[in-house]
Design a protein around this motif. Structure first.
Motif, PDB file in Angstrom:
ATOM      1  N   THR A  58      42.652  36.991  42.041  1.00 19.35           N
ATOM      2  CA  THR A  58      43.857  36.537  41.335  1.00 19.35           C
ATOM      3  C   THR A  58      43.555  35.338  40.441  1.00 19.35           C
ATOM      4  OG1 THR A  58      45.277  37.298  43.154  1.00 19.35           O
ATOM      5  CG2 THR A  58      46.209  35.668  41.633  1.00 19.35           C
ATOM      6  N   ILE A  59      42.845  34.352  40.998  1.00 22.35           N
ATOM      7  CA  ILE A  59      42.488  33.158  40.223  1.00 22.35           C
ATOM      8  C   ILE A  59      41.580  33.533  39.057  1.00 22.35           C
ATOM      9  CG2 ILE A  59      41.261  30.952  40.302  1.00 22.35           C
ATOM     10  CD1 ILE A  59      42.200  30.670  43.198  1.00 22.35           C
ATOM     11  N   LYS A  60      40.654  34.458  39.304  1.00 21.17           N
ATOM     12  CA  LYS A  60      39.736  34.902  38.254  1.00 21.17           C
ATOM     13  C   LYS A  60      40.494  35.559  37.104  1.00 21.17           C
ATOM     14  CE  LYS A  60      37.231  38.620  38.797  1.00 21.17           C
ATOM     15  NZ  LYS A  60      36.196  39.600  39.188  1.00 21.17           N
ATOM     16  N   LEU A  61      41.466  36.410  37.424  1.00 24.88           N
ATOM     17  CA  LEU A  61      42.242  37.098  36.386  1.00 24.88           C
ATOM     18  C   LEU A  61      43.132  36.124  35.615  1.00 24.88           C
ATOM     19  CD1 LEU A  61      43.258  40.410  38.211  1.00 24.88           C
ATOM     20  CD2 LEU A  61      41.517  40.081  36.439  1.00 24.88           C
ATOM     21  N   ILE A  62      43.689  35.139  36.327  1.00 23.50           N
ATOM     22  CA  ILE A  62      44.504  34.124  35.644  1.00 23.50           C
ATOM     23  C   ILE A  62      43.646  33.355  34.645  1.00 23.50           C
ATOM     24  CG2 ILE A  62      45.768  31.957  35.956  1.00 23.50           C
ATOM     25  CD1 ILE A  62      46.769  33.054  38.628  1.00 23.50           C
ATOM     26  N   GLY A  63      42.444  32.970  35.085  1.00 24.17           N
ATOM     27  CA  GLY A  63      41.532  32.263  34.190  1.00 24.17           C
ATOM     28  C   GLY A  63      41.145  33.104  32.992  1.00 24.17           C
ATOM     29  N   ALA A  64      40.861  34.396  33.224  1.00 26.55           N
ATOM     30  CA  ALA A  64      40.474  35.289  32.136  1.00 26.55           C
ATOM     31  C   ALA A  64      41.613  35.474  31.141  1.00 26.55           C
ATOM     32  CB  ALA A  64      40.042  36.641  32.703  1.00 26.55           C
ATOM     33  N   LEU A  65      42.814  35.638  31.653  1.00 27.05           N
ATOM     34  CA  LEU A  65      43.977  35.810  30.770  1.00 27.05           C
ATOM     35  C   LEU A  65      44.230  34.555  29.948  1.00 27.05           C
ATOM     36  CD1 LEU A  65      46.457  37.737  33.111  1.00 27.05           C
ATOM     37  CD2 LEU A  65      45.342  38.609  31.042  1.00 27.05           C
ATOM     38  N   TYR A  66      44.034  33.389  30.568  1.00 30.44           N
ATOM     39  CA  TYR A  66      44.261  32.148  29.832  1.00 30.44           C
ATOM     40  C   TYR A  66      43.240  31.970  28.713  1.00 30.44           C
ATOM     41  CZ  TYR A  66      45.043  27.265  28.744  1.00 30.44           C
ATOM     42  OH  TYR A  66      45.302  26.110  28.075  1.00 30.44           O
ATOM     43  N   LEU A  67      41.961  32.272  28.997  1.00 30.25           N
ATOM     44  CA  LEU A  67      40.935  32.184  27.956  1.00 30.25           C
ATOM     45  C   LEU A  67      41.205  33.196  26.852  1.00 30.25           C
ATOM     46  CD1 LEU A  67      37.651  31.750  30.039  1.00 30.25           C
ATOM     47  CD2 LEU A  67      38.939  29.996  28.809  1.00 30.25           C
ATOM     48  N   PHE A  68      41.663  34.392  27.230  1.00 33.34           N
ATOM     49  CA  PHE A  68      41.997  35.415  26.234  1.00 33.34           C
ATOM     50  C   PHE A  68      43.155  34.934  25.355  1.00 33.34           C
ATOM     51  CE2 PHE A  68      44.104  39.242  24.697  1.00 33.34           C
ATOM     52  CZ  PHE A  68      43.031  39.997  24.242  1.00 33.34           C
ATOM     53  N   TYR A  69      44.143  34.315  25.996  1.00 33.93           N
ATOM     54  CA  TYR A  69      45.288  33.771  25.243  1.00 33.93           C
ATOM     55  C   TYR A  69      44.844  32.714  24.247  1.00 33.93           C
ATOM     56  CZ  TYR A  69      48.908  30.245  24.467  1.00 33.93           C
ATOM     57  OH  TYR A  69      49.725  29.299  23.900  1.00 33.93           O
ATOM     58  N   LEU A  70      43.962  31.806  24.678  1.00 35.41           N
ATOM     59  CA  LEU A  70      43.462  30.777  23.767  1.00 35.41           C
ATOM     60  C   LEU A  70      42.696  31.401  22.602  1.00 35.41           C
ATOM     61  CD1 LEU A  70      42.138  27.881  26.053  1.00 35.41           C
ATOM     62  CD2 LEU A  70      44.208  27.910  24.659  1.00 35.41           C
ATOM     63  N   GLY A  71      41.889  32.423  22.905  1.00 31.26           N
ATOM     64  CA  GLY A  71      41.124  33.091  21.857  1.00 31.26           C
ATOM     65  C   GLY A  71      42.029  33.723  20.809  1.00 31.26           C
ATOM     66  N   VAL A  72      43.032  34.443  21.269  1.00 32.03           N
ATOM     67  CA  VAL A  72      43.986  35.070  20.344  1.00 32.03           C
ATOM     68  C   VAL A  72      44.744  34.006  19.552  1.00 32.03           C
ATOM     69  CG1 VAL A  72      46.084  36.473  20.205  1.00 32.03           C
ATOM     70  CG2 VAL A  72      44.241  37.141  21.755  1.00 32.03           C
ATOM     71  N   LYS A  73      45.078  32.908  20.219  1.00 29.55           N
ATOM     72  CA  LYS A  73      45.801  31.815  19.553  1.00 29.55           C
ATOM     73  C   LYS A  73      44.984  31.242  18.403  1.00 29.55           C
ATOM     74  CE  LYS A  73      47.641  27.176  20.486  1.00 29.55           C
ATOM     75  NZ  LYS A  73      47.826  26.134  21.528  1.00 29.55           N
ATOM     76  N   PHE A  74      43.689  31.003  18.628  1.00 29.41           N
ATOM     77  CA  PHE A  74      42.839  30.469  17.568  1.00 29.41           C
ATOM     78  C   PHE A  74      42.692  31.455  16.409  1.00 29.41           C
ATOM     79  CE2 PHE A  74      40.520  27.566  20.756  1.00 29.41           C
ATOM     80  CZ  PHE A  74      41.410  26.541  20.495  1.00 29.41           C
ATOM     81  N   ILE A  75      42.555  32.740  16.734  1.00 28.82           N
ATOM     82  CA  ILE A  75      42.437  33.756  15.682  1.00 28.82           C
ATOM     83  C   ILE A  75      43.719  33.819  14.857  1.00 28.82           C
ATOM     84  CG2 ILE A  75      42.237  36.239  15.245  1.00 28.82           C
ATOM     85  CD1 ILE A  75      40.327  36.373  17.634  1.00 28.82           C
ATOM     86  N   MET A  76      44.865  33.763  15.522  1.00 25.57           N
ATOM     87  CA  MET A  76      46.149  33.788  14.811  1.00 25.57           C
ATOM     88  C   MET A  76      46.307  32.552  13.925  1.00 25.57           C
ATOM     89  SD  MET A  76      47.563  36.624  15.551  1.00 25.57           S
ATOM     90  CE  MET A  76      49.237  36.336  14.972  1.00 25.57           C
ATOM     91  N   GLN A  77      45.836  31.401  14.410  1.00 28.71           N
ATOM     92  CA  GLN A  77      45.894  30.190  13.598  1.00 28.71           C
ATOM     93  C   GLN A  77      45.020  30.333  12.362  1.00 28.71           C
ATOM     94  OE1 GLN A  77      44.790  27.172  16.459  1.00 28.71           O
ATOM     95  NE2 GLN A  77      46.911  26.643  16.893  1.00 28.71           N
ATOM     96  N   GLY A  78      43.848  30.963  12.533  1.00 24.62           N
ATOM     97  CA  GLY A  78      42.981  31.201  11.389  1.00 24.62           C
ATOM     98  C   GLY A  78      43.611  32.143  10.384  1.00 24.62           C
ATOM     99  N   MET A  79      44.283  33.173  10.863  1.00 20.98           N
ATOM    100  CA  MET A  79      44.931  34.147   9.974  1.00 20.98           C
ATOM    101  C   MET A  79      46.106  33.539   9.234  1.00 20.98           C
ATOM    102  SD  MET A  79      44.858  37.518  12.430  1.00 20.98           S
ATOM    103  CE  MET A  79      45.783  38.495  11.240  1.00 20.98           C
TER     104      MET A  79
END
Length: 214
Positions: A71-92
């Motif tokens: 559970t903790i691993k998936l939460i961490g993965a989802l949070y990193l994925f969210y940050l990644g998408v956030k940075f890409i959206m900011q770039g776009m």
């Protein structure tokens, strides 16, 4: 000698590329020094939590539950994925000069900056494994003051983190000023976002550690 070895391990752990590196790198280049410093503060506070959980044996207790670890691993993965998408959206979103200027004005407030740094470090599997596997080897649990020794070692790690990322922030900000262009900024956000997504995938694929080998 043991203390020197510990400092070297901390330094290698901190400078090796990971989620924290790209978080600080993109924030220092795109948003600003103040916000970056609050994210670094978040990294430091989360480091103390990791260390104290390890020092009092709570991390090992949590690790004994496979479901909790997943559970903790998936939460961490989802949070990193969210940050990644956030940075890409900011770039776009930075499609023209006007957009570029408006985005620079929309600075993240201090609390959000702190929370991003805090959560990124708290959910960082590299740091978790360090405090489960390496950190206890430098503690003399037979001594009555081993808690103080543990806090000192955690503080050394926190100082290494703060020093390295503050130094990185100062150099990146200077470099970004020289290459302050829309194209450079967008590429930076895309690369940072993709790297964070990559780390989220690696975290999902990380196997459950065997307690007997820790």
């Amino acid at each position: 000698m043991a203390l020197f070895k510990y400092i070297v391990i901390c330094f290698i752990l901190v400078i090796s590329p990971g989620p924290n590196t790209f978080l600080v790198f993109s924030t220092a280049s795109y948003i600003g020094k103040r916000e970056t410093l609050f994210k670094i503060l978040g990294l430091v506070v989360a480091t103390y939590i990791h260390g104290l959980l390890s020092l009092f044996g709570i991390s090992l207790i949590l690790l004994k539950s496979n479901n909790l670890f997943i559970t903790i691993k998936l939460i961490g993965a989802l949070y990193l994925f969210y940050l990644g998408v956030k940075f890409i959206m900011q770039g776009m979103s930075r499609s023209d000069k006007k957009s570029f200027q408006l985005n620079n004005l929309k600075r993240t407030n201090e609390l959000n900056s702190f929370k991003e740094g805090f959560l990124t470090q708290l959910l960082n599997p590299k740091v978790s494994m360090f405090y489960l596997a390496a950190f206890p080897q430098f503690i003399h649990f037979s001594q009555s003051q081993y808690h103080l020794q543990g806090v000192l070692l955690i503080t050394i790690h926190a100082v290494v983190i703060a020093s390295w990322f503050i130094l990185m922030t100062l150099f990146i900000k200077k470099f970004a000023t020289i290459l302050n262009s829309q194209r450079y900024s967008k590429i930076l956000m895309y690369v940072s976002g993709l790297c964070l997504i990559y780390f989220s995938i690696l975290l999902c694929l990380q196997p459950i550690p065997q307690i007997g080998h820790i």
